[in-house]
Enzyme design. Sequence first.
Site, PDB file in Angstrom:
ATOM      1  N   ASP A 114      33.815  34.162  61.213  1.00 35.14           N
ATOM      2  CA  ASP A 114      34.443  33.590  60.023  1.00 35.14           C
ATOM      3  C   ASP A 114      33.571  32.457  59.464  1.00 35.14           C
ATOM      4  O   ASP A 114      33.387  31.417  60.110  1.00 35.14           O
ATOM      5  CB  ASP A 114      35.829  33.065  60.420  1.00 35.14           C
ATOM      6  CG  ASP A 114      36.631  32.552  59.229  1.00 35.14           C
ATOM      7  OD1 ASP A 114      36.050  32.283  58.163  1.00 35.14           O
ATOM      8  OD2 ASP A 114      37.854  32.408  59.384  1.00 35.14           O
ATOM      9  N   ASP A 136      36.474  39.109  48.679  1.00 36.01           N
ATOM     10  CA  ASP A 136      37.694  39.907  48.564  1.00 36.01           C
ATOM     11  C   ASP A 136      38.632  39.236  47.558  1.00 36.01           C
ATOM     12  O   ASP A 136      38.937  38.050  47.702  1.00 36.01           O
ATOM     13  CB  ASP A 136      38.382  40.002  49.932  1.00 36.01           C
ATOM     14  CG  ASP A 136      37.485  40.696  50.952  1.00 36.01           C
ATOM     15  OD1 ASP A 136      37.114  41.852  50.715  1.00 36.01           O
ATOM     16  OD2 ASP A 136      37.133  40.062  51.970  1.00 36.01           O
ATOM     17  N   ASP A 172      33.985  40.612  40.232  1.00 31.95           N
ATOM     18  CA  ASP A 172      34.280  41.629  39.213  1.00 31.95           C
ATOM     19  C   ASP A 172      35.778  41.644  38.947  1.00 31.95           C
ATOM     20  O   ASP A 172      36.300  42.627  38.431  1.00 31.95           O
ATOM     21  CB  ASP A 172      33.808  43.012  39.683  1.00 31.95           C
ATOM     22  CG  ASP A 172      34.477  43.431  40.987  1.00 31.95           C
ATOM     23  OD1 ASP A 172      34.960  42.546  41.720  1.00 31.95           O
ATOM     24  OD2 ASP A 172      34.524  44.642  41.278  1.00 31.95           O
TER      25      ASP A 172
HETATM   26  C1  SAM Z   1      34.253  42.603  48.849  1.00 32.53           C
HETATM   27  S1  SAM Z   1      33.068  42.441  50.133  1.00 32.53           S
HETATM   28  C2  SAM Z   1      31.559  42.002  49.251  1.00 32.53           C
HETATM   29  C3  SAM Z   1      30.314  42.255  50.082  1.00 32.53           C
HETATM   30  C4  SAM Z   1      28.996  41.919  49.412  1.00 32.53           C
HETATM   31  N1  SAM Z   1      28.869  40.474  49.139  1.00 32.53           N
HETATM   32  C5  SAM Z   1      28.797  42.694  48.152  1.00 32.53           C
HETATM   33  O1  SAM Z   1      28.839  42.088  47.064  1.00 32.53           O
HETATM   34  O2  SAM Z   1      28.563  43.915  48.234  1.00 32.53           O
HETATM   35  C6  SAM Z   1      33.530  40.882  50.832  1.00 32.53           C
HETATM   36  C7  SAM Z   1      32.997  40.694  52.239  1.00 32.53           C
HETATM   37  O3  SAM Z   1      33.258  39.380  52.665  1.00 32.53           O
HETATM   38  C8  SAM Z   1      33.557  39.415  54.051  1.00 32.53           C
HETATM   39  N2  SAM Z   1      34.297  38.188  54.357  1.00 32.53           N
HETATM   40  C9  SAM Z   1      35.478  37.803  53.828  1.00 32.53           C
HETATM   41  N3  SAM Z   1      35.846  36.614  54.313  1.00 32.53           N
HETATM   42  C10 SAM Z   1      34.862  36.234  55.173  1.00 32.53           C
HETATM   43  C11 SAM Z   1      34.679  35.089  55.988  1.00 32.53           C
HETATM   44  N4  SAM Z   1      35.587  34.096  56.022  1.00 32.53           N
HETATM   45  N5  SAM Z   1      33.576  35.025  56.745  1.00 32.53           N
HETATM   46  C12 SAM Z   1      32.668  36.025  56.725  1.00 32.53           C
HETATM   47  N6  SAM Z   1      32.777  37.124  55.962  1.00 32.53           N
HETATM   48  C13 SAM Z   1      33.875  37.228  55.197  1.00 32.53           C
HETATM   49  C14 SAM Z   1      34.330  40.698  54.238  1.00 32.53           C
HETATM   50  O4  SAM Z   1      34.256  41.184  55.558  1.00 32.53           O
HETATM   51  C15 SAM Z   1      33.629  41.634  53.249  1.00 32.53           C
HETATM   52  O5  SAM Z   1      32.612  42.380  53.873  1.00 32.53           O
END
Ligand code: SAM
Length: 228
Positions: A114, A136, A172
């Site tokens: 995290d 997300d 987006d």
């Molecule tokens: C919607 S995806 C976007 C991935 C990439 N940045 C892209 O634009 O293709 C969001 C990513 O953030 C990661 N994520 C969300 N909260 C996180 C956190 N607190 N620490 C690490 N990763 C996190 C999720 O596992 C996910 O893979």
Amino acid sequence: MSETTSVRPIRTFHPRRGRMSPRHAAAVAEMWPAYGLTVVDGDRTPLDLTVLFGRNAPRVLEIGFGMGDATAAMAAAEPARDFLAVEVHTPGIGNLLALVRDLGLANVRVAHGDAMQLVHRLAPESLDAVHVFFPDPWPKARHHKRRLIQPGNVALLRRAIRPGGLLRCATDWPEYAAAMAETLAADPGLIPAPPESVPPRAGRPVTRFERRGRAAGRPIADLLFQRI
Ligand SMILES: C[S@@+](CC[C@H](N)C(=O)[O-])C[C@H]1O[C@@H](n2cnc3c(N)ncnc32)[C@H](O)[C@@H]1O
């Protein structure tokens, strides 16, 4: 010695299972000892980035790198900057480590866990930039508390950025873009980055989730704020 706290954090990510391909598993086995970092919830032990990277260079924290293709492209394009990339999704960890190996990138370290736990371990003003690309969106109102860009998290990230350094976000999701703009503008230590200081989209390769958003006809918003 680790200092730990026991407060259960609100998660900004979806719990999901991920299977690693043999290629990814092999990259993890080979690369993890030198390039990997496990994030332990509650661990507040200061992280020495000069030791981690083996040099003192401007550092970028990339949060939620997904499969890591854009991270690897940025790191390859900017060998003078170091990239600490953090993700919870294990196939992404494997994919980025495979890219780091295949491209021979010395300026990437991959953290599993995290990001909002990891940031507590960073010294104030130790980062050149934080990148949060397509976090997300958590569209339901009852889930907004899980959004990464919210006041408490922004204050923690801003504290880790050097004066003049950047907090870069992209999404987006128009409603999240508006909420991000409001939250970032309300932070007392951030100002919108002067346009002349950062050309729009400079250094940001198109990410996997950006492609998905474009394919679905959603507009892309880039938000760039500077630490004062
Ligand atoms: C919607 S995806 C976007 C991935 C990439 N940045 C892209 O634009 O293709 C969001 C990513 O953030 C990661 N994520 C969300 N909260 C996180 C956190 N607190 N620490 C690490 N990763 C996190 C999720 O596992 C996910 O893979």
